[in-house]
Design a protein around this motif. Structure first.
Motif, PDB file in Angstrom:
ATOM      1  N   CYS A  66       0.834  -1.203  -0.128  1.00 22.92           N
ATOM      2  CA  CYS A  66      -0.002  -0.065  -0.019  1.00 22.92           C
ATOM      3  C   CYS A  66       1.013   1.261   0.104  1.00 22.92           C
ATOM      4  O   CYS A  66       2.116   1.164   0.493  1.00 22.92           O
ATOM      5  CB  CYS A  66      -0.958  -0.053   1.174  1.00 22.92           C
ATOM      6  SG  CYS A  66      -0.162  -0.157   2.535  1.00 22.92           S
ATOM      7  N   SER A  92       2.504   5.066   1.043  1.00 18.99           N
ATOM      8  CA  SER A  92       3.019   5.351   2.229  1.00 18.99           C
ATOM      9  C   SER A  92       1.624   6.207   2.863  1.00 18.99           C
ATOM     10  O   SER A  92       1.085   7.021   1.744  1.00 18.99           O
ATOM     11  CB  SER A  92       4.055   6.119   2.336  1.00 18.99           C
ATOM     12  OG  SER A  92       4.055   7.254   1.063  1.00 18.99           O
ATOM     13  N   VAL A  93       1.387   6.430   4.009  1.00 20.87           N
ATOM     14  CA  VAL A  93       0.437   7.350   4.547  1.00 20.87           C
ATOM     15  C   VAL A  93       1.084   8.566   5.456  1.00 20.87           C
ATOM     16  O   VAL A  93       1.981   8.236   5.921  1.00 20.87           O
ATOM     17  CB  VAL A  93      -0.477   6.414   5.477  1.00 20.87           C
ATOM     18  CG1 VAL A  93      -1.567   7.340   6.198  1.00 20.87           C
ATOM     19  CG2 VAL A  93      -1.383   5.320   4.761  1.00 20.87           C
ATOM     20  N   ASN A 114       2.689  -4.342   4.494  1.00 23.10           N
ATOM     21  CA  ASN A 114       2.330  -4.643   5.678  1.00 23.10           C
ATOM     22  C   ASN A 114       1.591  -5.946   5.908  1.00 23.10           C
ATOM     23  O   ASN A 114       0.759  -6.495   5.015  1.00 23.10           O
ATOM     24  CB  ASN A 114       1.275  -3.384   5.991  1.00 23.10           C
ATOM     25  CG  ASN A 114       1.937  -2.046   6.163  1.00 23.10           C
ATOM     26  OD1 ASN A 114       2.439  -1.736   6.994  1.00 23.10           O
ATOM     27  ND2 ASN A 114       1.609  -1.471   5.222  1.00 23.10           N
ATOM     28  N   ASP A 124      -4.863   2.136  15.418  1.00 27.13           N
ATOM     29  CA  ASP A 124      -4.863   1.823  13.820  1.00 27.13           C
ATOM     30  C   ASP A 124      -5.972   0.904  13.403  1.00 27.13           C
ATOM     31  O   ASP A 124      -6.012   0.955  12.315  1.00 27.13           O
ATOM     32  CB  ASP A 124      -3.336   1.506  13.822  1.00 27.13           C
ATOM     33  CG  ASP A 124      -2.236   2.307  14.084  1.00 27.13           C
ATOM     34  OD1 ASP A 124      -2.561   3.441  14.183  1.00 27.13           O
ATOM     35  OD2 ASP A 124      -1.014   1.875  14.128  1.00 27.13           O
ATOM     36  N   GLN A 130      -8.067   3.163  11.721  1.00 27.48           N
ATOM     37  CA  GLN A 130      -7.918   4.066  11.004  1.00 27.48           C
ATOM     38  C   GLN A 130      -7.303   3.661   9.613  1.00 27.48           C
ATOM     39  O   GLN A 130      -7.382   4.045   8.764  1.00 27.48           O
ATOM     40  CB  GLN A 130      -6.809   4.912  11.698  1.00 27.48           C
ATOM     41  CG  GLN A 130      -7.216   5.736  12.923  1.00 27.48           C
ATOM     42  CD  GLN A 130      -6.038   6.268  13.756  1.00 27.48           C
ATOM     43  OE1 GLN A 130      -4.791   5.825  13.655  1.00 27.48           O
ATOM     44  NE2 GLN A 130      -6.385   7.500  14.093  1.00 27.48           N
ATOM     45  N   TYR A 131      -6.739   2.337   9.567  1.00 27.09           N
ATOM     46  CA  TYR A 131      -5.828   2.120   8.641  1.00 27.09           C
ATOM     47  C   TYR A 131      -6.294   0.808   7.973  1.00 27.09           C
ATOM     48  O   TYR A 131      -6.387  -0.466   8.540  1.00 27.09           O
ATOM     49  CB  TYR A 131      -4.376   1.902   8.907  1.00 27.09           C
ATOM     50  CG  TYR A 131      -3.736   3.193   9.203  1.00 27.09           C
ATOM     51  CD1 TYR A 131      -3.722   4.342   8.317  1.00 27.09           C
ATOM     52  CD2 TYR A 131      -3.240   3.310  10.674  1.00 27.09           C
ATOM     53  CE1 TYR A 131      -3.175   5.482   8.792  1.00 27.09           C
ATOM     54  CE2 TYR A 131      -2.636   4.830  11.110  1.00 27.09           C
ATOM     55  CZ  TYR A 131      -2.787   5.654  10.209  1.00 27.09           C
ATOM     56  OH  TYR A 131      -2.216   6.858  10.640  1.00 27.09           O
ATOM     57  N   PRO A 132      -6.558   0.679   6.442  1.00 27.19           N
ATOM     58  CA  PRO A 132      -7.041  -0.580   6.006  1.00 27.19           C
ATOM     59  C   PRO A 132      -5.969  -1.689   6.068  1.00 27.19           C
ATOM     60  O   PRO A 132      -6.171  -2.853   6.336  1.00 27.19           O
ATOM     61  CB  PRO A 132      -7.237  -0.006   4.599  1.00 27.19           C
ATOM     62  CG  PRO A 132      -7.288   1.247   4.584  1.00 27.19           C
ATOM     63  CD  PRO A 132      -6.713   1.845   5.732  1.00 27.19           C
ATOM     64  N   PHE A 133      -4.747  -1.310   5.975  1.00 28.14           N
ATOM     65  CA  PHE A 133      -3.639  -2.378   6.045  1.00 28.14           C
ATOM     66  C   PHE A 133      -3.446  -2.918   7.654  1.00 28.14           C
ATOM     67  O   PHE A 133      -2.637  -3.843   8.005  1.00 28.14           O
ATOM     68  CB  PHE A 133      -2.223  -1.812   5.999  1.00 28.14           C
ATOM     69  CG  PHE A 133      -1.796  -0.499   6.352  1.00 28.14           C
ATOM     70  CD1 PHE A 133      -1.008  -0.641   7.658  1.00 28.14           C
ATOM     71  CD2 PHE A 133      -1.902   0.709   6.270  1.00 28.14           C
ATOM     72  CE1 PHE A 133      -0.510   0.365   8.478  1.00 28.14           C
ATOM     73  CE2 PHE A 133      -1.414   1.840   6.886  1.00 28.14           C
ATOM     74  CZ  PHE A 133      -0.733   1.886   7.801  1.00 28.14           C
ATOM     75  N   VAL A 134      -4.263  -2.588   8.553  1.00 27.36           N
ATOM     76  CA  VAL A 134      -4.196  -3.053   9.894  1.00 27.36           C
ATOM     77  C   VAL A 134      -5.371  -3.959  10.077  1.00 27.36           C
ATOM     78  O   VAL A 134      -5.704  -5.071  10.406  1.00 27.36           O
ATOM     79  CB  VAL A 134      -4.146  -1.835  11.133  1.00 27.36           C
ATOM     80  CG1 VAL A 134      -4.439  -2.751  12.380  1.00 27.36           C
ATOM     81  CG2 VAL A 134      -2.760  -1.364  11.081  1.00 27.36           C
ATOM     82  N   ALA A 182     -14.873  -0.241   7.229  1.00 22.80           N
ATOM     83  CA  ALA A 182     -13.605   0.369   6.714  1.00 22.80           C
ATOM     84  C   ALA A 182     -13.495   0.766   5.410  1.00 22.80           C
ATOM     85  O   ALA A 182     -14.283   0.422   4.576  1.00 22.80           O
ATOM     86  CB  ALA A 182     -12.440  -0.907   6.856  1.00 22.80           C
ATOM     87  N   GLY A 217     -11.097   2.182   2.317  1.00 22.35           N
ATOM     88  CA  GLY A 217      -9.966   2.032   1.503  1.00 22.35           C
ATOM     89  C   GLY A 217      -9.123   0.538   1.357  1.00 22.35           C
ATOM     90  O   GLY A 217      -8.161   0.446   0.729  1.00 22.35           O
TER      91      GLY A 217
END
Length: 163
Positions: A40, A42-43, A52, A113, A116-120, A147, A149
């Motif tokens: 993914c 970078s954020v 990730n 996280d 907040q974050y799709p990669f989590v 979620a 993204g």
């Protein structure tokens, strides 16, 4: 033994550092399970894309010991000891969940996280969709369903074997 979920990320020499992290984490307990590895963007800053994933394992390390051990692994694999939140990473290891621990102090648990974050949330959903988030009234699946993204995550084929 405590079940813990550790977020693993790298955007520099990604293959080398993700594989190193998995090998290091395998030595911290048993029952190691990996989510899919995702690529993914970078954020929070403009740089190379990240790999990730989330790792589940059972460990006898207490929270403080686990936190320090993860920090030591990061530093051993080239993380800058003064690294800031939004910058390149050789290796980033974050405790996402640690048993049913709820902690407002560092490390903050459950890690925000998750929300907040799709990669989590996507990797957690793969590993433990029915798990109730400690201190919350939601399961991982319920958070995942809301979620945004997730479509931006690109699965990466595993290039190494997990022992």
């Amino acid at each position: 033994m405590i079940t813990t979920y550790v977020g693993v990320g790298s955007n520099l020499q990604r293959h080398k550092h993700i594989e190193a992290a998995i090998n290091e984490l395998a030595g911290l307990g048993e029952g190691l399970r990996l989510s899919t590895i995702y690529e993914c963007e970078s954020v929070g800053f403009d740089s190379h894309a990240f790999f990730n994933l989330v790792v589940e394992l059972q460990t006898e390390l207490n929270l403080s010991e686990l936190s320090q051990t993860l920090r030591d692994i990061e530093l051993r694999w080239g993380r800058d000891s003064q690294a800031q939140k939004f910058q390149d990473r050789m290796l980033d290891l974050d405790i996402i969940l640690y048993g049913d621990t709820v902690s407002p102090a560092a490390p903050k648990l459950p890690r925000p996280d998750i929300y907040q974050y799709p990669f989590v949330i996507q990797p957690l959903y793969e590993l433990c969709p029915t798990l109730s988030i400690p201190g919350a009234q939601q399961t991982i699946a319920q958070v995942w369903q809301q979620a945004k993204g997730l479509e931006a995550l690109k699965p990466v084929e595993l290039w190494f074997s997990v022992n």
